[in-house]
Structures are given as C-alpha cells and as structure tokens.
Scaffold this motif. Sequence first.
Motif, PDB file in Angstrom:
ATOM      1  N   LYS A  70     126.481  21.405  67.969  1.00  0.00           N
ATOM      2  CA  LYS A  70     125.875  22.638  67.225  1.00  0.00           C
ATOM      3  C   LYS A  70     125.922  22.397  66.080  1.00  0.00           C
ATOM      4  CE  LYS A  70     126.454  25.992  71.215  1.00  0.00           C
ATOM      5  NZ  LYS A  70     127.175  27.092  71.790  1.00  0.00           N
ATOM      6  N   GLU A  71     127.180  21.806  65.532  1.00  0.00           N
ATOM      7  CA  GLU A  71     127.328  21.777  64.099  1.00  0.00           C
ATOM      8  C   GLU A  71     126.443  20.656  63.407  1.00  0.00           C
ATOM      9  OE1 GLU A  71     131.469  20.740  63.612  1.00  0.00           O
ATOM     10  OE2 GLU A  71     132.115  22.753  63.839  1.00  0.00           O
ATOM     11  N   ALA A  72     126.153  19.689  64.121  1.00  0.00           N
ATOM     12  CA  ALA A  72     125.154  18.555  63.817  1.00  0.00           C
ATOM     13  C   ALA A  72     123.731  19.071  63.731  1.00  0.00           C
ATOM     14  CB  ALA A  72     125.201  17.431  64.735  1.00  0.00           C
ATOM     15  N   HIS A  73     123.309  19.824  64.550  1.00  0.00           N
ATOM     16  CA  HIS A  73     122.049  20.357  64.645  1.00  0.00           C
ATOM     17  C   HIS A  73     121.890  21.379  63.468  1.00  0.00           C
ATOM     18  CE1 HIS A  73     119.978  18.836  68.347  1.00  0.00           C
ATOM     19  NE2 HIS A  73     121.216  18.696  68.896  1.00  0.00           N
ATOM     20  N   ILE A  79     126.263  13.819  60.317  1.00  0.00           N
ATOM     21  CA  ILE A  79     125.968  14.382  61.517  1.00  0.00           C
ATOM     22  C   ILE A  79     126.207  13.575  62.874  1.00  0.00           C
ATOM     23  CG2 ILE A  79     124.265  15.767  60.544  1.00  0.00           C
ATOM     24  CD1 ILE A  79     122.274  14.164  62.215  1.00  0.00           C
ATOM     25  N   THR A  80     127.049  12.481  62.769  1.00  0.00           N
ATOM     26  CA  THR A  80     127.463  11.728  63.848  1.00  0.00           C
ATOM     27  C   THR A  80     128.908  11.926  63.973  1.00  0.00           C
ATOM     28  OG1 THR A  80     125.779   9.788  63.352  1.00  0.00           O
ATOM     29  CG2 THR A  80     127.650   9.138  64.612  1.00  0.00           C
ATOM     30  N   ASN A  81     129.296  12.215  65.263  1.00  0.00           N
ATOM     31  CA  ASN A  81     130.657  12.505  65.741  1.00  0.00           C
ATOM     32  C   ASN A  81     131.009  11.413  66.667  1.00  0.00           C
ATOM     33  OD1 ASN A  81     130.539  15.038  63.972  1.00  0.00           O
ATOM     34  ND2 ASN A  81     129.184  15.852  65.242  1.00  0.00           N
ATOM     35  N   ALA A  82     130.226  10.353  66.964  1.00  0.00           N
ATOM     36  CA  ALA A  82     130.886   9.582  67.811  1.00  0.00           C
ATOM     37  C   ALA A  82     132.157   8.923  67.583  1.00  0.00           C
ATOM     38  CB  ALA A  82     129.764   8.520  68.209  1.00  0.00           C
ATOM     39  N   VAL A 124     122.509   2.917  64.071  1.00  0.00           N
ATOM     40  CA  VAL A 124     121.653   3.695  63.368  1.00  0.00           C
ATOM     41  C   VAL A 124     119.965   3.216  63.903  1.00  0.00           C
ATOM     42  CG1 VAL A 124     120.353   4.432  61.308  1.00  0.00           C
ATOM     43  CG2 VAL A 124     123.198   4.389  61.289  1.00  0.00           C
ATOM     44  N   ASP A 125     119.279   4.271  64.278  1.00  0.00           N
ATOM     45  CA  ASP A 125     117.979   3.679  64.606  1.00  0.00           C
ATOM     46  C   ASP A 125     116.673   4.419  63.961  1.00  0.00           C
ATOM     47  OD1 ASP A 125     119.124   2.305  66.957  1.00  0.00           O
ATOM     48  OD2 ASP A 125     119.705   4.285  67.582  1.00  0.00           O
ATOM     49  N   LEU A 126     115.468   3.596  63.742  1.00  0.00           N
ATOM     50  CA  LEU A 126     114.554   4.113  63.176  1.00  0.00           C
ATOM     51  C   LEU A 126     113.486   4.263  64.249  1.00  0.00           C
ATOM     52  CD1 LEU A 126     114.164   5.141  60.089  1.00  0.00           C
ATOM     53  CD2 LEU A 126     112.926   2.805  59.773  1.00  0.00           C
ATOM     54  N   THR A 136     123.321   6.536  67.557  1.00  0.00           N
ATOM     55  CA  THR A 136     123.094   6.532  68.923  1.00  0.00           C
ATOM     56  C   THR A 136     123.520   8.171  69.721  1.00  0.00           C
ATOM     57  OG1 THR A 136     124.375   4.237  68.883  1.00  0.00           O
ATOM     58  CG2 THR A 136     124.584   5.657  71.088  1.00  0.00           C
ATOM     59  N   MET A 137     124.231   9.030  68.949  1.00  0.00           N
ATOM     60  CA  MET A 137     124.633  10.407  69.505  1.00  0.00           C
ATOM     61  C   MET A 137     124.533  11.469  68.870  1.00  0.00           C
ATOM     62  SD  MET A 137     128.087   9.258  71.730  1.00  0.00           S
ATOM     63  CE  MET A 137     128.195  10.860  72.533  1.00  0.00           C
ATOM     64  N   SER A 138     123.470  11.212  67.915  1.00  0.00           N
ATOM     65  CA  SER A 138     123.294  12.301  66.743  1.00  0.00           C
ATOM     66  C   SER A 138     121.686  12.756  67.131  1.00  0.00           C
ATOM     67  CB  SER A 138     123.166  11.913  65.519  1.00  0.00           C
ATOM     68  OG  SER A 138     122.141  11.175  64.874  1.00  0.00           O
ATOM     69  N   PRO A 139     121.586  13.976  66.736  1.00  0.00           N
ATOM     70  CA  PRO A 139     120.242  14.528  66.444  1.00  0.00           C
ATOM     71  C   PRO A 139     119.408  13.797  65.676  1.00  0.00           C
ATOM     72  CG  PRO A 139     121.411  15.939  65.507  1.00  0.00           C
ATOM     73  CD  PRO A 139     122.526  15.080  65.957  1.00  0.00           C
TER      74      PRO A 139
END
Length: 230
Positions: free
Chosen positions: A9-12, A33-36, A42-44, A217-220
């Motif tokens: 929720k914090e990341a979003h 915003i990445t908390n993994a 990192v993807d594009l 990988t695990m971020s919005p």
Amino acid sequence: MAKLTKKQKEAHGKIDKNKLYSLEEASALVKEITNAKFDASVDLAVRLGVDPRKANQMVRGVVTLPHGTGKDVKVLALVTPDKEAEAKEAGADYVGLDEYLDKIKSGWTDVDVIITMPSVMGKLGPLGRVLGPRGLMPNPKTGTVTMDIAKAVSEVKAGKIDFKVDKTGIVHAAIGKVSFSEDKIKDNAKELLDTLMKLKPTAAKGIYVKSVYISSTMSPSVQLDPKVVA
C-alpha cells in the motif's frame, strides 16, 4: 483480489497515477517502491503501435546495456573442437557439442543463452521444440550464430540482450537490478529505448511508442512519458 500488504500500500501510495514520469524520476522511484528482500530485477515494458502478425511490422533486435544486466548470464557454446578453447577463454560456462545436444534432447535447458556456429545449426533444427518456447534457439539476427565465438560470448557476458515484440505488441526486457544506482538504471533504459526507436518499421503508421512502464520484480509499475523516447 488479494489484499495488499502494508508495504505494498505504501509503494502504491508513492505513485501518482495521473502523472507521466520522466526517465530520471522513474529510475529513482522504482528503487524507492521496491521492498523485496532480494536484489530484484528492473524491467521495462514498451507498448508499440505495430501489428506483430505482419512480418513487415515485426520489431526484434539486440542491445548492449552500458551497465550490464546485473545478472550472471549462463552461456552454452555449441562449437566444434577447434573453437572450444576460444569459447572457454571468452567466458562461456558450458562448451562442447554432441554431449550437450544429447542433454538438451533429454530436456536440459539450464542456460540463459546458446551461441553456436553456422555449420552446427543443422543439428539444432530438431531441437526447436525444446529451445524455441524458451527463447534459446540461436539466431544470426541476434548475433548468436557466428564464427566469431569469442566476441559473441564476451558481448553476452557484458550485458548484450535480445528482445522481440510479443503478440500483443509489447517489448519486455530486464534492464538491471534494484541495487543499481538511479543513473545506471536510467542509462540502461535509455539505451534500450533509443534502440527501439531506430527499429521503427516503415510500415508502422500512427503513434509508434504508445506507453512505457518501468517496474521491479515485486513493485507496482511506474508510467513514463512516452515523449522521453520520441
């Protein structure tokens, strides 16, 4: 729909959904915003205004990321005995021919890239069903079928990646790790985006780059302003 965790929720909450971010802003934000608990990729994701079903609108290419991918790429060099020393010296993880062809026939595909020679491609044809779906089939267009084995292996190890628009018109590519500095993420993203612009098919009409998103990988995902690549 699954409930978001407090960290999610914090990341979003840090992303303004009504804003199109600059490359600099997005490169910094994706780290924030990445908390993994691991070093996430990192993807594009770039949506293109092309019809991949038409051969003259297919977008495919290679790019050498200036700061590499951050991933230890496992390379298999399928070469004749006279090229084995060259491949090993360049850093290939696995080098050989018939023994690895047999392993692949048995289902072994524990590599990221396969590099081979034109004279060996005939032996790889029957393995297309195994290698094709995994994106492992060597291709002259991506530099993975060549007589200069040393150069091909070195480039892949240094951060050369190949990409291809999927059937929905999107190019997905890993461009680094969250542990990279903002500048390194930005530089790698820009290199890929610049390369995509050079590959615009003449048959593609209208807007070429429709949207650009960056995420880990695990971020919005964070939406970039498509004009950054115009």
